[in-house]
Design an enzyme around this catalytic site. Structure first.
Site, PDB file in Angstrom:
ATOM      1  CB  ILE A  76      -0.971   0.009   1.207  1.00 50.64           C
ATOM      2  CG1 ILE A  76      -1.817  -1.272   1.228  1.00 50.64           C
ATOM      3  CG2 ILE A  76      -1.878   1.241   1.137  1.00 50.64           C
ATOM      4  CD1 ILE A  76      -2.767  -1.386   2.415  1.00 50.64           C
TER       5      ILE A  76
ATOM      6  CG  ASP B 246      10.130   0.154   3.898  1.00 58.60           C
ATOM      7  OD1 ASP B 246      10.718  -0.883   4.270  1.00 58.60           O
ATOM      8  OD2 ASP B 246       8.972   0.155   3.456  1.00 58.60           O
TER       9      ASP B 246
ATOM     10  CG  LEU C 119      14.381  -1.567   2.196  1.00 56.46           C
ATOM     11  CD1 LEU C 119      15.670  -1.418   1.376  1.00 56.46           C
ATOM     12  CD2 LEU C 119      13.174  -1.473   1.257  1.00 56.46           C
TER      13      LEU C 119
ATOM     14  CB  SER D 276       0.963  -6.445   6.523  1.00 62.63           C
ATOM     15  OG  SER D 276       1.600  -7.120   5.460  1.00 62.63           O
TER      16      SER D 276
ATOM     17  CB  THR E  44      -6.469  -3.580   9.575  1.00 65.09           C
ATOM     18  OG1 THR E  44      -7.279  -4.655   9.095  1.00 65.09           O
ATOM     19  CG2 THR E  44      -5.936  -4.001  10.940  1.00 65.09           C
ATOM     20  CG  ASP E  45     -11.426  -4.891   7.653  1.00 65.88           C
ATOM     21  OD1 ASP E  45     -10.309  -5.425   7.828  1.00 65.88           O
ATOM     22  OD2 ASP E  45     -12.198  -5.205   6.722  1.00 65.88           O
ATOM     23  CD  GLU E  46      -7.283  -8.782   8.998  1.00 67.62           C
ATOM     24  OE1 GLU E  46      -6.829  -9.614   9.789  1.00 67.62           O
ATOM     25  OE2 GLU E  46      -6.942  -8.717   7.806  1.00 67.62           O
TER      26      GLU E  46
ATOM     27  CE1 TYR F 173      -1.551  -6.695  10.317  1.00 64.35           C
ATOM     28  CE2 TYR F 173      -3.782  -7.519   9.998  1.00 64.35           C
ATOM     29  CZ  TYR F 173      -2.811  -6.558   9.760  1.00 64.35           C
ATOM     30  OH  TYR F 173      -3.104  -5.463   8.987  1.00 64.35           O
ATOM     31  CB  SER F 174      -6.382  -8.344  14.074  1.00 65.49           C
ATOM     32  OG  SER F 174      -6.713  -9.529  14.742  1.00 65.49           O
ATOM     33  CB  ALA F 175      -4.067  -8.933  19.121  1.00 71.83           C
TER      34      ALA F 175
ATOM     35  CE  LYS G 274      -2.043  -2.207  11.500  1.00 67.44           C
ATOM     36  NZ  LYS G 274      -0.946  -1.317  10.988  1.00 67.44           N
TER      37      LYS G 274
ATOM     38  CE1 TYR H 137      -4.415 -21.331   3.924  1.00 67.72           C
ATOM     39  CE2 TYR H 137      -5.082 -19.220   4.863  1.00 67.72           C
ATOM     40  CZ  TYR H 137      -4.091 -20.055   4.359  1.00 67.72           C
ATOM     41  OH  TYR H 137      -2.792 -19.608   4.322  1.00 67.72           O
TER      42      TYR H 137
ATOM     43  CG  ASN I 289     -11.752 -16.135   1.163  1.00 67.68           C
ATOM     44  OD1 ASN I 289     -11.793 -14.913   0.979  1.00 67.68           O
ATOM     45  ND2 ASN I 289     -11.350 -16.676   2.306  1.00 67.68           N
TER      46      ASN I 289
HETATM   47  P1  NAD Z   1       3.353  -4.852   3.412  1.00 66.08           P
HETATM   48  O1  NAD Z   1       3.675  -6.025   4.273  1.00 66.08           O
HETATM   49  O2  NAD Z   1       3.245  -5.027   1.931  1.00 66.08           O
HETATM   50  O3  NAD Z   1       4.437  -3.709   3.649  1.00 66.08           O
HETATM   51  C1  NAD Z   1       4.921  -3.355   4.908  1.00 66.08           C
HETATM   52  C2  NAD Z   1       6.096  -2.400   4.721  1.00 66.08           C
HETATM   53  O4  NAD Z   1       6.540  -2.001   6.027  1.00 66.08           O
HETATM   54  C3  NAD Z   1       7.296  -3.026   4.014  1.00 66.08           C
HETATM   55  O5  NAD Z   1       7.831  -2.117   3.071  1.00 66.08           O
HETATM   56  C4  NAD Z   1       8.289  -3.269   5.144  1.00 66.08           C
HETATM   57  O6  NAD Z   1       9.650  -3.242   4.728  1.00 66.08           O
HETATM   58  C5  NAD Z   1       7.945  -2.122   6.082  1.00 66.08           C
HETATM   59  N1  NAD Z   1       8.344  -2.392   7.470  1.00 66.08           N
HETATM   60  C6  NAD Z   1       8.091  -3.510   8.202  1.00 66.08           C
HETATM   61  N2  NAD Z   1       8.637  -3.397   9.430  1.00 66.08           N
HETATM   62  C7  NAD Z   1       9.219  -2.168   9.481  1.00 66.08           C
HETATM   63  C8  NAD Z   1       9.930  -1.446  10.467  1.00 66.08           C
HETATM   64  N3  NAD Z   1      10.178  -1.983  11.670  1.00 66.08           N
HETATM   65  N4  NAD Z   1      10.350  -0.202  10.192  1.00 66.08           N
HETATM   66  C9  NAD Z   1      10.139   0.365   8.967  1.00 66.08           C
HETATM   67  N5  NAD Z   1       9.497  -0.285   7.980  1.00 66.08           N
HETATM   68  C10 NAD Z   1       9.040  -1.524   8.231  1.00 66.08           C
HETATM   69  O7  NAD Z   1       2.021  -4.255   4.022  1.00 66.08           O
HETATM   70  P2  NAD Z   1       0.780  -3.549   3.294  1.00 66.08           P
HETATM   71  O8  NAD Z   1      -0.165  -4.585   2.839  1.00 66.08           O
HETATM   72  O9  NAD Z   1       1.284  -2.535   2.352  1.00 66.08           O
HETATM   73  O10 NAD Z   1       0.107  -2.823   4.545  1.00 66.08           O
HETATM   74  C11 NAD Z   1       0.496  -1.496   4.921  1.00 66.08           C
HETATM   75  C12 NAD Z   1      -0.281  -1.098   6.160  1.00 66.08           C
HETATM   76  O11 NAD Z   1      -1.685  -1.175   5.904  1.00 66.08           O
HETATM   77  C13 NAD Z   1      -0.022  -2.003   7.365  1.00 66.08           C
HETATM   78  O12 NAD Z   1       0.030  -1.186   8.506  1.00 66.08           O
HETATM   79  C14 NAD Z   1      -1.238  -2.922   7.397  1.00 66.08           C
HETATM   80  O13 NAD Z   1      -1.513  -3.339   8.710  1.00 66.08           O
HETATM   81  C15 NAD Z   1      -2.323  -1.987   6.870  1.00 66.08           C
HETATM   82  N6  NAD Z   1      -3.448  -2.636   6.188  1.00 66.08           N
HETATM   83  C16 NAD Z   1      -3.235  -3.481   5.139  1.00 66.08           C
HETATM   84  C17 NAD Z   1      -4.330  -4.040   4.474  1.00 66.08           C
HETATM   85  C18 NAD Z   1      -4.127  -4.934   3.277  1.00 66.08           C
HETATM   86  O14 NAD Z   1      -5.135  -5.458   2.753  1.00 66.08           O
HETATM   87  N7  NAD Z   1      -2.929  -5.129   2.773  1.00 66.08           N
HETATM   88  C19 NAD Z   1      -5.633  -3.761   4.904  1.00 66.08           C
HETATM   89  C20 NAD Z   1      -5.815  -2.907   5.999  1.00 66.08           C
HETATM   90  C21 NAD Z   1      -4.709  -2.342   6.620  1.00 66.08           C
HETATM   91  P1  TYD Z   2      -5.288 -12.682   3.244  1.00 68.32           P
HETATM   92  O1  TYD Z   2      -5.014 -12.160   1.867  1.00 68.32           O
HETATM   93  O2  TYD Z   2      -4.194 -13.355   3.984  1.00 68.32           O
HETATM   94  O3  TYD Z   2      -5.897 -11.458   4.077  1.00 68.32           O
HETATM   95  P2  TYD Z   2      -6.603 -11.445   5.549  1.00 68.32           P
HETATM   96  O4  TYD Z   2      -6.391 -12.741   6.216  1.00 68.32           O
HETATM   97  O5  TYD Z   2      -5.848 -10.341   6.219  1.00 68.32           O
HETATM   98  O6  TYD Z   2      -8.039 -11.136   5.283  1.00 68.32           O
HETATM   99  O7  TYD Z   2      -6.501 -13.706   3.155  1.00 68.32           O
HETATM  100  C1  TYD Z   2      -7.751 -13.307   2.605  1.00 68.32           C
HETATM  101  C2  TYD Z   2      -8.704 -14.461   2.789  1.00 68.32           C
HETATM  102  O8  TYD Z   2      -8.238 -15.569   1.999  1.00 68.32           O
HETATM  103  C3  TYD Z   2      -8.756 -14.987   4.229  1.00 68.32           C
HETATM  104  O9  TYD Z   2     -10.080 -15.400   4.521  1.00 68.32           O
HETATM  105  C4  TYD Z   2      -7.821 -16.191   4.211  1.00 68.32           C
HETATM  106  C5  TYD Z   2      -7.990 -16.721   2.800  1.00 68.32           C
HETATM  107  N1  TYD Z   2      -6.786 -17.405   2.247  1.00 68.32           N
HETATM  108  C6  TYD Z   2      -6.899 -18.705   1.727  1.00 68.32           C
HETATM  109  O10 TYD Z   2      -7.997 -19.296   1.698  1.00 68.32           O
HETATM  110  N2  TYD Z   2      -5.769 -19.312   1.255  1.00 68.32           N
HETATM  111  C7  TYD Z   2      -4.559 -18.708   1.275  1.00 68.32           C
HETATM  112  O11 TYD Z   2      -3.547 -19.336   0.838  1.00 68.32           O
HETATM  113  C8  TYD Z   2      -4.465 -17.375   1.790  1.00 68.32           C
HETATM  114  C9  TYD Z   2      -3.147 -16.659   1.816  1.00 68.32           C
HETATM  115  C10 TYD Z   2      -5.605 -16.756   2.254  1.00 68.32           C
END
Ligand code: NAD
Ligand code: TYD
Length: 346
Positions: free
Chosen positions: A14, A35, A37, A86, A126-128, A151-153, A155, A208, A250
């Site tokens: 994101i 970041d 990385l 994440s 996150t909504d989680e 994770y969600s706890a 966050k 799953y 899913n």
């Molecule tokens: P991602 O895992 O793709 O990216 C995380 C980034 O954070 C990476 O670039 C990583 O290098 C960096 N990072 C990790 N630990 C770090 C640290 N200690 N210091 C500095 N940088 C660090 O995650 P994403 O999917 O892009 O999610 C971004 C944010 O949005 C997260 O906070 C996640 O909880 C939140 N979020 C994600 C989703 C989703 O669907 N992906 C939904 C709701 C909220």
């Molecule tokens: P995910 O992309 O890991 O997001 P989140 O768990 O944060 O919602 O998973 C999305 C949904 O897909 C979740 O219900 C778990 C399911 N899932 C599978 O069924 N198989 C998989 O291999 C993965 C990664 C997720």
């Protein structure tokens, strides 16, 4: 005078989409991208921005106070904290690192931001954090939080921590709670990019349990626009849900992906469920609609097709990402599940 942003985690999924979208659409904004990385952060996600003077990358961890202080020394108006661990499945294998980055890291960053007199701290949550829903109902911003995975706890702890700073010290913080994002540059451990890339390689798609869990899908560009709007316009201490209004099971997402890629449903494997798997997430987004005039604009089916096209065009990107340490993770997460055909549910 322009606006100075300090973005953490801007090399992840994101964050990198946010950096690109903001630089493209807002010539008045410059930013530092801080970041660490980790496995999820990838400078290739921003390769097209090389030479862009309004973007400065600094490598460092939000857990490292000295590094954060040094990076913030140049000053900034708004800090947007994307940095986090994440992935729910990884939080089941290795919970501690989630506590460290998502809770301690956020607390360290916030403390440093206060000291550096950053005007506003935007926490990307996150909504989680709300937990899991049954077949009906939606989460509003007033729904009590009840996270269920490590994770969600973690966050939830971070999002409550920053809100406590607002309540106690009057710190200007805002929190966004978005639903599941999808789009380009998403690490192929999450459902959509994992299944697209596996399908393109004719590998099984590990669904799953019964696959009837529901997620609300939000295109990453819609989320980035919402985040910018919240960052610039929201009242201090406020929380906004950001959802795509696109609830899907899913298994239906899986079938749609296979159709888009042109591969057969025989690739689907129902495997052992995720422990503690949240059944359904759904968001009421009337607050952001009403107060900030934001709407999701990308229709799920169109966004999904565009995402499939991106992964088709960018095989090299995900081919490289799916090598090395990724393979060890994949083995740990799926080998036992995929052997012997897998189980339906637990
Ligand atoms: P991602 O895992 O793709 O990216 C995380 C980034 O954070 C990476 O670039 C990583 O290098 C960096 N990072 C990790 N630990 C770090 C640290 N200690 N210091 C500095 N940088 C660090 O995650 P994403 O999917 O892009 O999610 C971004 C944010 O949005 C997260 O906070 C996640 O909880 C939140 N979020 C994600 C989703 C989703 O669907 N992906 C939904 C709701 C909220
Ligand atoms: P995910 O992309 O890991 O997001 P989140 O768990 O944060 O919602 O998973 C999305 C949904 O897909 C979740 O219900 C778990 C399911 N899932 C599978 O069924 N198989 C998989 O291999 C993965 C990664 C997720």
């Amino acid at each position: 005078m322009g606006l100075k942003l300090f973005v953490t985690g801007g090399c992840g999924f994101i964050g990198s989409n946010f950096v690109r979208l903001v630089l493209r659409e807002r010539p008045d904004i410059e930013m530092v991208n801080f970041d660490a990385l980790t496995y999820a952060g990838n400078l290739e996600n921003l390769r097209d921005l090389e030479g862009e003077k309004r973007h400065r990358f600094v490598r460092g961890s939000i857990c490292d106070r000295a590094a954060v202080d040094a990076a913030l020394a140049g000053g900034c108006d708004i800090l947007v904290n994307f940095a986090a661990e994440s992935h729910v499945d990884r939080s089941i294998h290795e919970p501690q690192v989630f506590l460290e980055t998502n809770v301690r890291g956020t607390a360290t960053l916030l403390e440093a931001a206060v000291k550096a007199k950053v005007r506003r701290f935007v926490q990307i949550s996150t909504d989680e954090v709300y937990g899991s829903l049954g077949p009906t109902g939606v989460f509003t911003e007033a729904t009590p939080i009840q996270p269920s995975s490590p994770y969600s706890a973690a966050k939830a702890a971070a999002d409550q921590w920053v809100l406590a700073y607002h309540h106690t010290f009057g710190t200007d913080v805002v929190v966004t709670r978005s639903s599941n994002n999808y789009g380009p540059y998403q690490f192929p451990e999450k459902l959509i990019p994992l299944f697209i890339s596996n399908a393109l390689e004719d590998k099984p798609l590990p669904v799953y349990g019964d696959g009837r869990q529901v997620r609300d899908w939000l295109h990453v560009d819609d989320n980035c626009r919402a985040i910018l709007r919240v960052a610039e316009k929201a009242a201090p201490g406020s929380v906004y849900n950001i959802g795509g209004q696109s609830e899907r099971e899913n298994i239906d997402v899986t079938r749609a992906l296979l159709r888009a890629v042109g591969k057969p449903e025989t690739l689907i494997r129902h495997v052992q469920d995720r422990p503690g798997h949240d059944r359904r997430y759904a968001l009421d987004i009337s607050k952001i609609r009403r107060e900030l005039g934001w709407e999701p604009t990308v229709k799920f089916e169109e966004g999904l097709q565009a995402t499939v096209d991106w992964y088709l065009k960018n095989r090299e990107w995900w081919g490289r990402v799916k090598s090395g340490a990724y393979r060890e993770y994949y083995e740990k997460q799926y080998a036992g599940r995929l052997e012997g055909g897998g189980a339906r549910g637990r």
